[in-house]
Design a protein around this motif. Sequence first.
Motif, PDB file in Angstrom:
ATOM      1  N   MET A   1      58.848  63.142  86.670  1.00  0.00           N
ATOM      2  CA  MET A   1      57.764  62.645  85.814  1.00  0.00           C
ATOM      3  C   MET A   1      57.704  61.132  85.856  1.00  0.00           C
ATOM      4  SD  MET A   1      57.106  63.454  81.732  1.00  0.00           S
ATOM      5  CE  MET A   1      56.744  65.189  82.051  1.00  0.00           C
TER       6      MET A   1
ATOM      7  N   LYS B   1      46.563  60.688  79.239  1.00  0.00           N
ATOM      8  CA  LYS B   1      47.307  60.170  78.091  1.00  0.00           C
ATOM      9  C   LYS B   1      47.782  61.322  77.219  1.00  0.00           C
ATOM     10  CE  LYS B   1      45.110  55.636  77.733  1.00  0.00           C
ATOM     11  NZ  LYS B   1      44.335  54.717  76.856  1.00  0.00           N
ATOM     12  N   GLN B   2      48.984  61.202  76.720  1.00  0.00           N
ATOM     13  CA  GLN B   2      49.572  62.226  75.857  1.00  0.00           C
ATOM     14  C   GLN B   2      50.155  61.570  74.619  1.00  0.00           C
ATOM     15  OE1 GLN B   2      49.554  65.590  76.380  1.00  0.00           O
ATOM     16  NE2 GLN B   2      48.388  65.318  78.270  1.00  0.00           N
TER      17      GLN B   2
ATOM     18  N   VAL C   1      56.333  66.225  75.871  1.00  0.00           N
ATOM     19  CA  VAL C   1      55.970  66.165  77.296  1.00  0.00           C
ATOM     20  C   VAL C   1      57.176  65.807  78.146  1.00  0.00           C
ATOM     21  CG1 VAL C   1      54.598  64.918  79.010  1.00  0.00           C
ATOM     22  CG2 VAL C   1      53.550  65.633  76.861  1.00  0.00           C
TER      23      VAL C   1
ATOM     24  N   LEU D   1      48.316  64.434  83.970  1.00  0.00           N
ATOM     25  CA  LEU D   1      48.213  64.898  82.592  1.00  0.00           C
ATOM     26  C   LEU D   1      47.439  63.949  81.689  1.00  0.00           C
ATOM     27  CD1 LEU D   1      51.806  66.304  81.927  1.00  0.00           C
ATOM     28  CD2 LEU D   1      49.868  67.357  83.112  1.00  0.00           C
TER      29      LEU D   1
ATOM     30  N   ILE E   1      55.579  58.072  83.545  1.00  0.00           N
ATOM     31  CA  ILE E   1      54.701  57.764  82.422  1.00  0.00           C
ATOM     32  C   ILE E   1      54.470  56.266  82.391  1.00  0.00           C
ATOM     33  CG2 ILE E   1      54.393  57.896  79.917  1.00  0.00           C
ATOM     34  CD1 ILE E   1      56.409  60.174  79.844  1.00  0.00           C
TER      35      ILE E   1
ATOM     36  N   VAL F   1      51.752  60.948  83.876  1.00  0.00           N
ATOM     37  CA  VAL F   1      51.237  60.857  82.514  1.00  0.00           C
ATOM     38  C   VAL F   1      50.731  59.444  82.259  1.00  0.00           C
ATOM     39  CG1 VAL F   1      51.766  61.152  80.064  1.00  0.00           C
ATOM     40  CG2 VAL F   1      52.918  62.583  81.769  1.00  0.00           C
TER      41      VAL F   1
ATOM     42  N   VAL G   1      54.839  62.359  73.236  1.00  0.00           N
ATOM     43  CA  VAL G   1      55.635  62.009  74.414  1.00  0.00           C
ATOM     44  C   VAL G   1      56.946  62.777  74.435  1.00  0.00           C
ATOM     45  CG1 VAL G   1      56.820  60.121  75.606  1.00  0.00           C
ATOM     46  CG2 VAL G   1      54.595  59.728  74.555  1.00  0.00           C
TER      47      VAL G   1
END
Length: 387
Positions: free
Chosen positions: A203, A262-263, A269, A260, A205, A235, A266
């Motif tokens: 991942m 913006k989340q 995710v 994905l 971010i 992300v 966090v």
Amino acid sequence: MTRKLKIGITCYPTLGGSGVVATELGKLLAERGHEIHFITHSIPFRLGHFNKNIFFHEVEINDYYVFRYPPYDLSLASKMAQVAKMQELDLLHVHYAVPHAVCAYLAKQMIGDGFKTVTTLHGTDITVLAQDESLKDLIRLAINQSDAVTTVSNDLMRETRELLDITKPIDLTYNFVDKRVYYPRDAASLRADFVQPHEKVLMHISNFRPVKRVSDVVEVFAKVQERVPSKLLLVGEGPELSKIQWKIRQMGLEDRVHFLGKQEDVAQVISVADLLLLPSEKESFGLVALEAMACGVPTIGSTAGGIPELVTHGETGFLAPIGDVEAMAGFAVRLLKDAKLYDQFKRACIFRARHEFCDGRITAQYEQIYYRVLGIEAELEEPVCSE
């Protein structure tokens, strides 16, 4: 008993790690009985539920017709002074040098009577803005006129001193995460939406700016997935996003990479991931790596800025020189293929996040700074930093 304080906090309320940390700090201070007044143009997005000790004061901008651009900085300084007087604040704590520390300086001049300000430097306010000759003197003035200055890493402290020739004392106050929010979540059902049981999840971010080197993320993943069945989850959003999407298509990785966007949650995710990739060329701290660490996810990253102060090479992750995607991929494969080693790293991540970057301890450090600048002797409770 040491008296509780009335503290004004100004930050960027809608984006960036500095706003996240400032908001979380305000919430924790409020829980400890202090009265917190956020002075910003909108409600900080991480503010969350109602708390009787937290107040919000909106900065309204005067769009007078003679102004070519609405003067937000002047409106903010005026609002700071107004709130400080009306609410009888003890001090202002501003996060980010421009414009917040500058506005705090102006507010001090309006308030008078020895009003106190604390400035926290978070990163690009120094590493980028302070390299602009048109802003350098202004930032230096704001820092030198603050009653206390803190930085989120030793590396940022060093760069602040070198770029701006700052000789006054600077306090080191690392970033933190709330351990009640950031912990290993059960993300099995969410993980099943993206990978098969035998596959691993890498991942990244970020805000997809060039300094994040998201292209390196894709290069590292391409090498890893040749040796370990895996998927990459990206992300966030930002200026490099379309460029990265094109690169992924060119490399034929479309079916192995998921965007994905913006989340908000966090912690949920990031609990899906097996590894976080952070190959940045500039990173004053690397808050996302701490968020991952608290959730038991090791980081494969670069040796940029403050990352080595956060990620312990060979214990909570692996670090390589900026741009060395071959080494980063090799480290990732090593961790993903060795279940025993991975479990050691996971446990070390959680322990380090909860002890070295304990939210209670760092909040107490800020409290000590506040009382110090106010000349108040304080007896603070020892924070609990348990597993």
